[in-house]
Design an enzyme around this catalytic site. Sequence first.
Site, PDB file in Angstrom:
ATOM      1  N   GLN A 113     -57.833  75.442  78.408  1.00  0.00           N
ATOM      2  CA  GLN A 113     -57.724  76.424  77.318  1.00  0.00           C
ATOM      3  C   GLN A 113     -56.296  76.567  76.797  1.00  0.00           C
ATOM      4  OE1 GLN A 113     -59.854  80.062  78.487  1.00  0.00           O
ATOM      5  NE2 GLN A 113     -61.679  79.217  77.513  1.00  0.00           N
ATOM      6  N   LYS A 162     -49.592  83.846  80.865  1.00  0.00           N
ATOM      7  CA  LYS A 162     -50.135  84.735  81.900  1.00  0.00           C
ATOM      8  C   LYS A 162     -49.050  85.209  82.869  1.00  0.00           C
ATOM      9  CE  LYS A 162     -53.968  85.087  85.139  1.00  0.00           C
ATOM     10  NZ  LYS A 162     -55.012  84.369  85.887  1.00  0.00           N
TER      11      LYS A 162
END
Lengths: 572, 168
Positions: A113, A162
């Site tokens: 992704q 992240k």
Amino acid sequence: MKMSGAKAIVEALKREKAETIFGYPGGVIMPFYDALIGEEGVRHVLTRHEQGAVHAAEGYARASGKVGVCVSTSGPGATNLVTGIADAFMDSIPIVALSGQVVTSLIGNDAFQEADMFGITMPITKHNFKVVNAKDLVPSLKMAFTLAQLGRPGPVHVDLPKDIQTAEVEFDYPDKIVIPTYQPKIEPHPIQVKRAAELLGDAERPVIMAGGGVISSNASRELTKLAEMLMSPVVLTLMGKGAMDERHPLCLGMAGMHGRMSANYVLNNCDAMLAVGCRFDDRITGDLKHFAPEAKIIHIDIDSAEIGKNVGVELPIVADARKALTAIIDALAKVKKRKDSSEWQKRMKELMEACECDYGCNSTPIHPARVIWELNKLMPKNGIITTEVGQNQMWAMHFFKAHTPRHYISSGGLGTMGFGLPAAIGAKAACPDKPVLNVAGDGSLLMVCQEFTTSVEHDLPVTALVMNNNWLGMVKQWQKLFMKGRYSGTKLGKMPDFVKLIDAFGGKGERVERPSEIAEAIKHGLKSGVAYLIDVLIDPEADVLPMVPPGGRVDQMIPSDRCGKISRLVKR
Amino acid sequence: MNEKTNGAQARKPYIISMLVEDKFGVLQRISGVFSRRGFNMNTITVGRSEQQGVSRMTITTTGDKRMVEQIIKQLNKLVDVIKVIELEENECVTREIALAKVHVKDYAARNELTNFTNIFRGKIVDVGPNSMMIEITGTSDKIDGFIELLKPFGIKEFVRTGITALSK
């Protein structure tokens, strides 16, 4: 104060008073979603597609004037935001799009992704950030919210790996920052203002063209005041709809490809044009060689790059629209000798009257103009209209008389089908006390109909008024007019039963087949308190007319069969 | 022609000089403005400036006056761009570096090439059995002229940096 990056993002949202955000979670944005738990100050509306989230953020921003916020994960989640970001860029709408990104150590490795969102959103944002150092997170967020609103508004994208969300950061969030490399010119130059006032005072046939910049700078009152001082007609661009009350005797409504003949006439026959907060899009000017041939153009825009981009101007004024209009009003009051424009005013009145055709027609199948006619009567003063894109949009643009800024919301520059429903939901979130109605087409609505779930689940009731003609009508119209009626890909064959569809989503709906039923249905929709769909079966042969053919001259419109009177007048 | 339209005006070369923040993505932002808006970029050079964290960039383009104005305005809007100016040729110094690897078949050719290089105040930077590499610095016209002289020898490989410029 030290906290996690994710918590810092939430805190920044609270500082920016983004009390509602629209989003869709995924793998790498999970730390942010975790930090949302228990936060009273930020309401998260889960849309059912990221495109719904970004259009809802746009609707929120357009209706409230505040920054709209949408959130997605990396890769496919983020690429699903792209259409809405581009839409906000074209229409200068302040939004901040936050997307997750794979951890910094994996960036560039084609990780799961991963998509280069920094590269992808660069040409469709005012500015974008890829935060790769935790210490840059908080300053980037402050910059993002500042840039979205400063000067010419626009979308800003922030890419959030992240590990930046999980890192510890110092939360030091200033109320205001100065960005030395981005200092838009807000105040108009006094000499240019004086010249503008003289030029307008010296005009026999003045006209004001108002665009979306008037709305984003809250300059409606000044616009109306200046028009009244000059007794000058005002025409609106699509983005300018709502900038002036269209029931005002000086407002001629929208100009351009599907504008009013009277509006196009004054635009093309004026001797001085004050263009404010607009960008001379090809849909307004048509063939540039024949656009307003005798006009001395004064162009007010906060973005100097818009001035002279499409048309040459006599007098550029780089400034905030409200500041510039206020200054021109003051300067005009000092201009002693003003040219007589009474002939022009008489002409304008004559044109306006001739342009008010009767569209209360009673025929079945229903003529779309009749639907908007009913809407004009029934939409409460505080009601917000959104539109999809295509014929439905242009019928609404042409026939609906908008009156208040930020109460008429449409996708202008990009022309994004599927915009209207999520934008309506966003507008409702911003203005829960106002009724919101989306003028839709059967094609557009089906692109985003999953967002009825969002409407029902989050108690954001909106009404969809579907102009159902079983065609992708605008393209079909062009095929009819310019491609010898060779219809390709435009017939919507097997379509769902829209009333059953809204029922399945937990809303309510009804079908309207006769003109006499329209009003009741709209009333039901406006007071339903739940997502409502009105499936209006309209005449599939109805076109959006009058129309300037693409690249054609604005003074040579294809008339509708109701344009007889005004057609004769503008030829004179 | 209607003066309101963006019609064809005289096209000529322009030099644009800019100060930009030394941040990642800045080159992409700037080249993006050119590609997205259909402006052409002939050469681009970029390097450190006198200020820490700030790069100086020189771009040459060909177009009409109006196009160059648009380019400058659009570049000015970029948040990472500090300053953009157009440099008039007589108010600035422009320089370009070229490296040329030239075939030399015999002693006479080697001699002649050395002479030419001296006349043009170039430098011989590498010598091989059948070739010589020459460095030359100057205005683009000077380099063009020098390259013409080299052609009869047989240019094996050739590179030029593009213009860098500073206002006087």
